[in-house]
Design an enzyme around this catalytic site. Structure first.
Site, PDB file in Angstrom:
ATOM      1  N   GLU A  46     -38.466  34.458  34.674  1.00  0.00           N
ATOM      2  CA  GLU A  46     -38.036  35.737  35.258  1.00  0.00           C
ATOM      3  C   GLU A  46     -38.810  36.906  34.647  1.00  0.00           C
ATOM      4  O   GLU A  46     -38.876  37.042  33.423  1.00  0.00           O
ATOM      5  CB  GLU A  46     -36.536  35.964  35.057  1.00  0.00           C
ATOM      6  N   ASP A  92     -42.393  25.671  34.432  1.00  0.00           N
ATOM      7  CA  ASP A  92     -42.473  26.504  35.625  1.00  0.00           C
ATOM      8  C   ASP A  92     -41.360  26.100  36.583  1.00  0.00           C
ATOM      9  O   ASP A  92     -41.565  25.374  37.562  1.00  0.00           O
ATOM     10  CB  ASP A  92     -43.857  26.336  36.272  1.00  0.00           C
ATOM     11  N   HIS A 103     -38.630  33.154  39.006  1.00  0.00           N
ATOM     12  CA  HIS A 103     -37.208  33.413  39.255  1.00  0.00           C
ATOM     13  C   HIS A 103     -37.087  34.819  39.848  1.00  0.00           C
ATOM     14  O   HIS A 103     -36.912  35.816  39.133  1.00  0.00           O
ATOM     15  CB  HIS A 103     -36.430  33.307  37.937  1.00  0.00           C
ATOM     16  N   ASP A 117     -33.167  39.702  40.091  1.00  0.00           N
ATOM     17  CA  ASP A 117     -31.976  39.990  40.876  1.00  0.00           C
ATOM     18  C   ASP A 117     -32.161  41.346  41.570  1.00  0.00           C
ATOM     19  O   ASP A 117     -33.235  41.936  41.528  1.00  0.00           O
ATOM     20  CB  ASP A 117     -30.722  39.973  40.001  1.00  0.00           C
TER      21      ASP A 117
END
Length: 637
Positions: free
Chosen positions: A586, A577, A529, A182
């Site tokens: 992540e 994956d 991610h 993020d």
């Protein structure tokens, strides 16, 4: 030559034994004075027509060259100081020539050839992985990026408005690192990552230099510590708050934020709130550790090192403020679901230890060895989860760091009792990492389950591998071959085997035959991610909503986030994956910092590139002479 007659008669001897007339003798003497080119080593130089030939005996007496020597005159050479045969001279000359050809000629040829440096030792797998692991931090940078950001071409300037509304921070909170996939800047794990990177440089500076990554890793650390200095009033000696986070999200939020939007950090146009901690001994303790450790890394830059030390002492004073001892995440919905701190006494021990090494001030050592810290942190309870190093739990690292002091400096009283206890617990922690003691579960593929089968398992494994490798290097540095687990003596090589087995698993020696470090090997996660890595560089600015199509696509990420260690497999060694499950794919700042530390501890680029730097960490520590213990209490009858 004629000044003496050693035979008692005339120098001239004839066949008849008579003596020449006096006139002839004078005439002969006059001739001898007129001959300037005589061989004074020979008497037989006179004109033969004025005397008779000498017999062999006479010739031998006079060392003359009689008629029989004429056949031999070419067999000898007069070198002035010595007479030798021509044959011997010829052999001597040819022998010298042969020596010159055999010995001198190769030397001349070698000297004349252009010099080439010896071929360097091929890098080992850990070195190759380390080069890549460091690049992850380049990909996570926020702020105005340098021209050559590690070759990460798909990243641009971002977060330039972070903290722009703050009135007490000139220029806002620009810089630092995004934590994971993020776009949030979590200061607690960011500080831990900087501490770990600095610790690895302090212990293995020579290795970073050998592989050409020393300047790179220092630049990464400075990028982080420069930012941390912005999060509080670093010019003051007393503060009342720390900015603890930039951006973030609340669970269930529907407004645009770092979790409800899937967009590049360069394209963020939604509000990024700033979280402020008015109490936070855990956050402040970790920040103090990060800046104190970095001050040792930058000891060659006295001005910057001093700035870091001052910042560390300031935030640690804030951490120790008795009226501000609530956890930084407590009750904060923007932090607690993500990086919730479970305590702060471990950060007290951790921060105090680093401040002692950075300043040499024994007040910090007294605090780090205060029995109250070990009691409140449950350091000696041997609870398995407290033996696992993480961004939340620093106990095993703090006790190893203080064990280092005992091993190398042995300060004695009044610290010895607590340091010995830390040493004993550290030894038991190392024992717990060995499969034979059944403290933790292991997967069938050979991965230790330090988080009891939970998600994001690899970051804990990497940290444990680093601690194990480092403890083994400490023992080797003092010439101790191992340590005891109960009554069993365990070789240090067993710890290194544990560390290498875990790192090999991460790098591909696992049932999935997959490297969990992106870009290492041929098979690694392609659907990481990560917002920035998943959105292509196509010149289009994707909105908060439209960017989600790149989250949902089954196509591999268009940008390779090289060096990122993903969350990893579950307890069955299985890994999926998939971008939609952050637990698998992540990466995080804290995880990659442990990865870097473990890799550099294990890499060997040359025979001399082994072991730790024993002394650098003690640069600011004055000589330690054990104090005398207090006298015993007076005897009472």
């Amino acid at each position: 030559m004629y000044s003496a007659n050693h035979w008692g008669g005339s120098l001239e001897i004839t066949n008849g034994g008579g003596i020449r007339a006096k006139e002839e003798e004078e005439e002969e003497e006059e001739k001898s004075r007129n001959i300037s080119e005589w061989d004074r080593a020979s008497v037989g130089f006179h004109h033969r027509d004025n005397r008779h030939e000498l017999d062999e005996t006479q010739q031998s007496w006079l060392l003359g060259q009689g008629s029989k020597d004429h056949g031999k005159k070419n067999k000898y050479v007069d070198l002035g100081c010595v007479v030798c045969s021509r044959k011997a001279l010829r052999w001597t000359v040819w022998g010298v020539a042969a020596v010159l050809v055999v010995i001198a000629l190769p030397i001349i040829i070698t000297k004349s050839l252009p010099k080439h440096k010896p071929r360097p030792t091929p890098p080992d797998n850990y070195t190759i992985a380390l080069h890549k692991a460091l690049l992850f931090f380049n990909a996570q940078k926020s702020g105005k990026l340098p021209k050559n950001n590690g070759g990460i071409s798909w990243r641009r300037n971002s977060g330039l408005q972070d903290g722009s509304t703050l009135t007490d921070v000139k220029g806002g909170l620009v810089g630092g690192y995004y934590d994971a996939g993020d776009n949030t800047k979590f200061h607690f794990p960011m500080s831990f990552a900087m501490t770990m990177l600095s610790w690895s440089v302090i212990e293995y500076e020579h290795k970073y230099k050998d592989i050409g990554e020393y300047n790179h890793v220092r630049e990464l650390i400075k990028w982080g510590t420069d930012y941390l200095l912005l999060t509080f009033n670093s010019s003051s000696t007393k503060i009342d708050k720390i900015y603890s986070q930039v951006g973030g999200s609340r669970n269930g939020s529907t407004t645009p934020d770092d979790h409800t939007c899937w967009t590049r950090p360069e394209d963020m146009d939604y509000p990024r709130p700033i979280q402020t901690a008015y109490s936070g001994p855990d956050l402040a303790g970790e920040m103090a550790a990060a800046m104190a450790a970095a001050s040792i890394v930058f000891r060659d830059d006295k001005s910057y090192s001093k700035k870091l030390v001052n910042g560390a002492t300031t935030v640690f004073s804030f951490a120790r403020n008795f009226g501000k001892r609530a956890r930084y995440s407590q009750g904060n919905p923007e932090i607690e679901p993500y990086y919730n701190s479970t305590g702060y006494f471990d950060e007290y021990m951790w921060g105090a230890a680093w401040l002692f090494y950075a300043t040499g001030n024994d007040t910090y050592l007294s605090l780090a060895t205060n029995p109250g810290l070990s009691k409140n942190s449950k350091a000696f309870f041997m609870i398995p989860k407290l033996s696992v190093l993480s961004w939340d739990n620093k106990l095993p690292a703090a006790m190893l760091l203080l064990t280092r002091l005992r091993i190398f400096l042995s300060p004695g009283y009044p610290y010895e009792d607590m340091l010995r206890s830390y040493h004993n617990v550290t030894s038991l922690t190392m024992c717990s990492y060995l499969q034979q003691y059944n403290i933790y579960n292991w997967t069938k593929g050979g991965l230790i389950q330090l988080n009891h089968g939970g998600g994001q398992s690899l970051q804990y494994v990497a940290n444990a591998a680093f601690l194990a490798s480092l403890f083994a290097d400490y023992l080797t540095a003092i010439g101790v071959p191992g340590w005891y687990c109960g009554s069993s003596f365990i070789s240090s090589d067993v710890l290194r085997t544990f560390a290498t087995s875990q790192m090999d698993y991460i790098l591909g020696a696992n049932p999935m035959n997959m490297s969990y470090v992106v870009g290492y090997g041929t098979k690694f996660p392609r659907h990481v991610h990560h917002r920035g890595a998943s959105i292509p560089e196509d010149g289009i600015k994707y909105s908060c909503e439209s960017g989600w199509k790149w989250f949902q696509t089954r196509s591999p990420n268009p940008n390779t986030i090289t060096g990122a260690m993903v969350g990893g497999p579950v307890g069955s060694d299985q890994f999926h994956d998939t971008r939609s499950n952050y637990s698998y794919t992540e990466p995080t700042m804290a995880g990659n910092a442990g990865l870097v530390a473990a890799l550099v501890s294990l890499t060997i680029t040359a025979p001399e590139s082994v072991g730790i730097d024993k002394n650098t960490i003690f640069s600011a520590v004055p000589p330690m002479y054990p104090s005398s213990p207090p006298p015993p209490a007076p005897w009472k009858p």
